[in-house]
Design a protein around this motif. Structure first.
Motif, PDB file in Angstrom:
ATOM      1  N   ALA A 143       0.825  -1.247   0.037  1.00 22.05           N
ATOM      2  CA  ALA A 143       0.177   0.077  -0.139  1.00 22.05           C
ATOM      3  C   ALA A 143       1.014   1.368  -0.028  1.00 22.05           C
ATOM      4  O   ALA A 143       1.726   1.286   0.650  1.00 22.05           O
ATOM      5  CB  ALA A 143      -0.887   0.090   1.224  1.00 22.05           C
ATOM      6  N   SER A 144       0.371   2.381  -0.746  1.00 25.76           N
ATOM      7  CA  SER A 144       1.262   3.448  -0.996  1.00 25.76           C
ATOM      8  C   SER A 144       0.351   4.721  -0.413  1.00 25.76           C
ATOM      9  O   SER A 144      -0.827   5.192  -1.067  1.00 25.76           O
ATOM     10  CB  SER A 144       1.780   3.746  -2.141  1.00 25.76           C
ATOM     11  OG  SER A 144       2.759   2.543  -2.664  1.00 25.76           O
ATOM     12  N   LEU A 145       1.077   5.414   0.678  1.00 24.90           N
ATOM     13  CA  LEU A 145       0.377   6.757   0.995  1.00 24.90           C
ATOM     14  C   LEU A 145       1.231   7.974   0.557  1.00 24.90           C
ATOM     15  O   LEU A 145       2.292   7.949   0.932  1.00 24.90           O
ATOM     16  CB  LEU A 145       0.139   6.803   2.451  1.00 24.90           C
ATOM     17  CG  LEU A 145      -0.331   5.672   3.199  1.00 24.90           C
ATOM     18  CD1 LEU A 145      -0.629   5.991   4.776  1.00 24.90           C
ATOM     19  CD2 LEU A 145      -1.729   5.139   2.706  1.00 24.90           C
ATOM     20  N   ALA A 146       0.647   8.743  -0.149  1.00 29.18           N
ATOM     21  CA  ALA A 146       1.489   9.992  -0.703  1.00 29.18           C
ATOM     22  C   ALA A 146       1.470  11.097   0.487  1.00 29.18           C
ATOM     23  O   ALA A 146       0.896  10.673   1.686  1.00 29.18           O
ATOM     24  CB  ALA A 146       0.639  10.582  -1.811  1.00 29.18           C
ATOM     25  N   GLY A 147       2.291  12.257   0.199  1.00 32.34           N
ATOM     26  CA  GLY A 147       2.466  13.039   1.421  1.00 32.34           C
ATOM     27  C   GLY A 147       1.339  13.617   2.141  1.00 32.34           C
ATOM     28  O   GLY A 147       0.136  13.812   1.485  1.00 32.34           O
ATOM     29  N   GLY A 148       1.275  13.768   3.357  1.00 34.97           N
ATOM     30  CA  GLY A 148       0.323  14.458   3.959  1.00 34.97           C
ATOM     31  C   GLY A 148      -0.870  13.609   4.484  1.00 34.97           C
ATOM     32  O   GLY A 148      -1.895  14.339   4.711  1.00 34.97           O
ATOM     33  N   GLY A 166      -2.407  14.429   1.005  1.00 33.90           N
ATOM     34  CA  GLY A 166      -3.389  15.212   1.510  1.00 33.90           C
ATOM     35  C   GLY A 166      -4.842  14.694   1.945  1.00 33.90           C
ATOM     36  O   GLY A 166      -5.519  15.427   2.689  1.00 33.90           O
ATOM     37  N   ILE A 167      -4.855  13.329   1.844  1.00 33.36           N
ATOM     38  CA  ILE A 167      -6.199  12.744   2.191  1.00 33.36           C
ATOM     39  C   ILE A 167      -6.428  12.268   3.495  1.00 33.36           C
ATOM     40  O   ILE A 167      -5.317  12.084   4.246  1.00 33.36           O
ATOM     41  CB  ILE A 167      -6.357  11.234   1.145  1.00 33.36           C
ATOM     42  CG1 ILE A 167      -6.824  11.764  -0.164  1.00 33.36           C
ATOM     43  CG2 ILE A 167      -7.887  10.672   1.753  1.00 33.36           C
ATOM     44  CD1 ILE A 167      -7.927  12.430  -0.802  1.00 33.36           C
TER      45      ILE A 167
END
Length: 201
Positions: A143-148, A166-167
């Motif tokens: 799983a990948s979470l972008a910044g913020g 940003g989510i």
């Protein structure tokens, strides 16, 4: 580095934590379980909780994949909880990890990411800069979470899911495998698909 770590929970997740600790030359004292079915896991003895002398346990990791069970046990057990980080994970010196959290091989935790207590950052997961992962969350393999990105307490982000920058994802959410999250998610829902949609509460 903590020594003589006791693992609570005889499970497949336990096997992975044992491997991480052995890679770091950290001894495992025992595995304890409420209903043990096997004698050993990776040659480490499993002991029923009623037979274990808890006074000998200095440090513990909850080796249980169920987020709600980890939360309950963390509140019940008066122990120091250790972290476990695979030597082939990349964890920034500018990131913070709460007690009891485990980070599997190939995972990346980048600067100013904050990981709460008793979280699972699974194999190959990516936690980008400035993410906040609250207590008892599980970020599944790849799983990948972008910044913020913010992930609420007890939430599981499914295998191979992607979350844009940003989510905000609420508490006790289940994000399905391969989902693509492009909008904020409220508490206590199941989300699937690309783009992610709420399947049920």
């Amino acid at each position: 580095m903590d020594s003589n770590i006791v693992l609570y929970g005889a499970s497949g997740h336990c096997k992975v934590i044992i491997d991480i600790l052995q890679c770091n030359n950290q001894p495992v004292q025992a595995i304890i379980d409420d209903a043990p079915k096997l004698g050993t896991i990776l040659d480490i003895p499993i002991i029923h909780t009623k037979q274990f002398d808890f006074s000998t346990a200095q440090n513990m990791i909850l080796s249980i994949g169920n987020n709600k069970v980890r939360k309950r046990l963390a509140a019940e057990l008066p122990f120091n909880f250790s972290t476990a980080i695979h030597p082939k994970a990349i964890v920034s010196n500018h990131a913070s990890l709460g007690e009891g959290t485990v980070v599997m091989g190939g995972a990346v935790v980048n600067p100013d990411a904050t990981i709460g207590k008793h979280c699972i950052i699974n194999t190959g997961a990516v936690i980008e800069h400035d993410c906040r992962i609250e207590d008892y969350a599980h970020i599944s393999p790849n799983a990948s979470l972008a910044g913020g990105v913010t992930v609420g307490e007890g939430t599981q982000v499914g295998i191979g899911a992607s979350v844009i920058q940003g989510i905000k994802i609420g508490k006790w959410v289940v994000i399905g495998a391969g989902a693509v999250i492009i909008n904020d998610i409220p508490d206590n829902v199941v989300v699937v698909g690309n783009p992610g949609r709420i399947l049920k509460k």
